[in-house]
Design an enzyme around this catalytic site. Structure first.
Site, PDB file in Angstrom:
ATOM      1  N   HIS A 113       0.812  -1.218   0.000  1.00 27.09           N
ATOM      2  CA  HIS A 113       0.000   0.000   0.000  1.00 27.09           C
ATOM      3  C   HIS A 113       0.849   1.273   0.000  1.00 27.09           C
ATOM      4  CE1 HIS A 113       0.413  -0.192   4.519  1.00 27.09           C
ATOM      5  NE2 HIS A 113       0.476   1.107   4.373  1.00 27.09           N
ATOM      6  N   ASP A 143       0.143  -7.728   1.505  1.00 27.63           N
ATOM      7  CA  ASP A 143       0.590  -6.330   1.575  1.00 27.63           C
ATOM      8  C   ASP A 143       2.104  -6.222   1.615  1.00 27.63           C
ATOM      9  OD1 ASP A 143       0.345  -3.620   1.488  1.00 27.63           O
ATOM     10  OD2 ASP A 143      -0.164  -3.364   3.607  1.00 27.63           O
ATOM     11  N   GLY A 216       3.363   6.355   8.246  1.00 24.86           N
ATOM     12  CA  GLY A 216       4.715   6.523   7.711  1.00 24.86           C
ATOM     13  C   GLY A 216       5.646   5.410   8.135  1.00 24.86           C
ATOM     14  N   ASN A 217       5.273   4.680   9.197  1.00 21.39           N
ATOM     15  CA  ASN A 217       6.058   3.509   9.620  1.00 21.39           C
ATOM     16  C   ASN A 217       5.837   2.312   8.702  1.00 21.39           C
ATOM     17  OD1 ASN A 217       6.102   4.479  12.926  1.00 21.39           O
ATOM     18  ND2 ASN A 217       7.864   3.395  12.078  1.00 21.39           N
ATOM     19  N   SER A 218       4.759   2.341   7.921  1.00 25.21           N
ATOM     20  CA  SER A 218       4.409   1.189   7.088  1.00 25.21           C
ATOM     21  C   SER A 218       5.575   0.770   6.206  1.00 25.21           C
ATOM     22  CB  SER A 218       3.203   1.527   6.203  1.00 25.21           C
ATOM     23  OG  SER A 218       2.045   1.685   6.969  1.00 25.21           O
ATOM     24  N   LEU A 273      -2.995 -25.973  -0.374  1.00 23.81           N
ATOM     25  CA  LEU A 273      -3.389 -27.173   0.359  1.00 23.81           C
ATOM     26  C   LEU A 273      -4.636 -27.799  -0.250  1.00 23.81           C
ATOM     27  CD1 LEU A 273      -3.067 -29.145   2.720  1.00 23.81           C
ATOM     28  CD2 LEU A 273      -4.353 -27.526   4.148  1.00 23.81           C
ATOM     29  N   GLY A 274      -5.622 -26.944  -0.596  1.00 26.55           N
ATOM     30  CA  GLY A 274      -6.827 -27.454  -1.263  1.00 26.55           C
ATOM     31  C   GLY A 274      -7.988 -27.730  -0.338  1.00 26.55           C
ATOM     32  N   LEU A 277     -12.300 -23.837   4.567  1.00 33.40           N
ATOM     33  CA  LEU A 277     -12.248 -23.947   6.022  1.00 33.40           C
ATOM     34  C   LEU A 277     -13.293 -23.060   6.699  1.00 33.40           C
ATOM     35  CD1 LEU A 277      -8.366 -23.610   6.269  1.00 33.40           C
ATOM     36  CD2 LEU A 277      -9.654 -25.747   6.405  1.00 33.40           C
TER      37      LEU A 277
END
Length: 467
Positions: A113, A143, A216-218, A273-274, A277
Site C-alpha cells: 500500500h 501487503d 509513515g512507519n508502514s 493445500l486445497g 475452512l
C-alpha cells in the site's frame, strides 16, 4: 546497683554497635544492588544503541509520486450558459512510507500500500542520499512489495530472523519514517502473535506489538534485540490515527517466502493445500462432539489436491500444522502461505472423535485464467454466474461482472465498493465478461478517471475511479 548500671551500659553499647553495623551492611547491600541495576540498565541501553547502529544503513524512507487526472466542470459556465464542457485536470499526488534493504544489490522490501499505483518511487538513506527505485513485484493479499534500486552500488541488507521462534514478552524494536520524521526507532515488546481475522489483509497472521507505530512507519522493519528482522510494520489499531500501543507486523517468514518468489519469478507463487475452512463455534463443537474449540473445520476438499492426497474429508477438524497449533481458518491460510511450494507438511486432525496424522506435499496454487477473473485498480472481478445471482439476491436478468475482492487501502475500498457488488459498465460500455472490461480498461490512460456503473440488490449508481 553500680554493677547493673555498668551491665546496662555495655548492653546498650553492644546494641548500638550492632545497629551501626547492620545499617552499614544495609547501605552496602543497597549500593551493590544499585550498581547492579545501573549496570544492567546500561547494558540494555547499549544493546539498543547497537541495534540502531546495525540498522541505520539498511532502513530507508520511501517517497512516491503519482499523476492523477481529475474531471471537473466550471460552475460559472453552467450558471451563465446552462452547460459546462467537462475538463480534465492533471494533478500530482504522493505518499511517504518506509522500507529496508534486503540484498547487497539493492532489493528493498516495503508494504504494497506504500507504493501501490505510484508512477515514480524514491528511497532515501540516513545519510541523505535519495535514489530512484522500480517495482519488481507485489502481493496485495499480504501487503508486501519488492523494489529494486536503480544503482550499481553495494548496499547493506538487514538480516532476517525466524519469526516462528519469537515469544510474547520479548523486545520488539520498530524502525521507520513516522509522520515524515526520518530514521525513527521505537521500542516495545511482542504483545501477541498469530493475530488474524482482523479484516486488515486477506492473509493475516500478524505479530502484535506495543512499540509505537504511526503513519509513515508502514513497510519498515520490526526487529528483535539482536537487530534481526522479525516482522514488517503494516498497520495500527487507533481511533485517533496515532499510536495507542496496538501495532501489527507481517511475520518475517511469510514475507521472506514472498520475497524469494517475486525475485525468482517476478510474481508470487502461493503454496496450495486445497481445503475450504470454517472457524469453530460452540454449536459446531457440540455437533461434532469435540472436547475443545481449538482447530478449524474442513468444509470442502479440492479434488486432486494435497489435502485429498492426505486423506482429509469434509467434516474433519484440523488442529495442528507441523508443530504449530491451529486456532482459526485465517491463521491456517497464513501458515500455508508462509511455506514454499513443495514443502512437506504434517497435519493433525480429528475425525469422529479420533485423532489422526497425515503427511502431504504442498503444490502451487493454480493461477486463475483472465477469462474467469482479474484485478483492475483494486477490484477483483469475475463473470457473473447464476449461483452469484442467487447468493446475493439479484434479479435473474442482471448482467455484468461480480466483485470478488477489493484491495485494502485502495480508492475502490475508500468509496465503499464491496465484494458481491456488480460492475455493469465502464465508461458507458456494458460488460458481460472480463475480456469486455479489460478491453475498455486497457484503452484508458493511466491516472485517468473511469466512469463505472455499480449495481447492488437495492439498485445501481455511477461512481468514478482513477486508473
Amino acid at each position: 546497683m553500680y554493677f547493673k548500671k555498668s551491665l546496662l551500659t555495655v548492653v546498650c553499647a553492644l546494641f548500638l554497635f550492632s545497629c551501626s553495623n547492620s545499617k552499614a551492611d544495609s547501605q552496602t547491600a543497597i549500593t551493590s544492588s544499585s550498581l547492579a541495576v545501573s549496570k544492567n540498565a546500561i547494558e540494555t541501553q547499549n544493546e539498543f544503541v547497537s541495534v540502531s547502529n546495525k540498522l541505520k544503513d539498511s532502513v530507508v524512507n520511501i517517497r512516491t509520486k503519482k499523476t492523477v487526472y481529475v474531471n471537473y466542470y466550471n460552475p460559472i459556465e453552467q450558471f451563465l450558459y446552462g452547460r459546462s464542457e467537462p475538463r480534465t485536470e492533471k494533478k500530482e499526488s504522493g505518499s511517504l512510507g518506509s522500507g529496508f534493504i534486503i540484498s547487497t544489490d539493492g532489493y528493498v522490501m516495503t508494504n504494497n500500500h506504500v507504493v501501490n499505483g505510484a508512477d515514480e518511487i524514491f528511497v532515501k538513506f540516513s545519510d541523505g542520499r535519495e535514489l530512484e527505485a522500480k517495482l519488481v513485484g507485489n502481493d496485495p493479499e499480504v501487503d508486501i512489495a519488492i523494489l529494486k534500486i536503480q544503482s550499481k552500488e553495494t548496499f547493506k541488507p538487514a538480516e532476517f530472523g525466524n519469526s516462528d521462534n519469537i515469544s510474547v514478552g520479548q523486545w520488539a524494536i520498530a524502525f521507520g519514517n513516522p509522520l515524515g520524521l526520518n530514521d525513527t526507532m521505537t521500542v516495545g515488546i511482542v504483545s501477541a502473535k498469530g493475530r488474524s481475522s482482523l479484516g486488515i489483509e486477506k492473509i493475516e497472521n500478524f505479530i502484535q506489538t506495543d512499540a509505537a507505530i504511526n503513519q509513515g512507519n508502514s513497510g519498515g522493519p520490526l526487529v528483535d534485540i539482536s537487530g534481526k528482522v522479525i516482522g514488517i510494520n503494516t498497520a495500527i489499531y487507533s481511533p485517533s490515527g496515532g499510536s495507542i500501543g496496538i501495532g501489527f507486523a507481517i511475520p518475517a517468514n511469510l514475507a521472506v517466502n514472498i520475497k524469494d518468489s517475486i525475485i525468482r519469478t517476478g510474481k508470487v507463487e502461493r503454496a496450495f493445500l486445497g481445503t475450504e475452512l470454517q472457524d469453530l463455534n460452540p454449536q459446531l463443537v457440540k455437533q461434532f462432539n469435540l472436547s475443545t474449540s481449538n482447530g478449524v473445520l474442513v468444509t470442502n476438499v479440492t479434488e486432486g489436491s494435497p489435502a485429498e492426497k492426505a486423506g482429509l474429508k469434509s467434516g474433519d477438524v484440523i488442529t495442528q500444522l507441523n508443530d504449530s497449533r491451529v486456532n482459526s481458518a485465517s491463521q491456517l491460510v497464513a501458515q500455508i502461505a508462509s511455506l514454499r511450494v513443495g514443502s512437506n507438511i504434517s497435519l493433525t486432525y480429528i475425525r469422529d472423535g479420533k485423532t489422526y496424522k497425515a503427511n502431504t506435499v504442498l503444490t502451487k496454487r493454480a493461477e486463475t485464467p483472465v477469462s474467469q477473473a482479474a484485478a483492475f485498480s483494486g477490484l477483483s472481478l469475475k463473470t457473473l454466474t447464476k449461483q452469484d445471482i442467487q447468493k446475493y439476491g439479484y434479479s435473474a436478468s442482471m448482467t455484468g461482472l461480480i466483485v470478488t475482492g477489493v484491495g485494502s487501502n485502495t480508492e475502490a475500498a475508500k468509496i465503499g465498493i464491496q465484494p458481491g457488488m456488480i460492475v455493469r459498465s465502464i465508461n458507458r460500455v456494458s460488460v458481460n465478461s472480463v475480456e469486455d472490461f479489460k478491453k475498455v480498461y486497457d484503452s484508458i490512460q493511466k491516472g485517468a478517471s473511469m466512469l463505472i456503473l455499480i449495481a447492488t440488490p437495492n439498485g445501481s449508481q455511477y461512481i468514478t475511479l482513477n486508473k
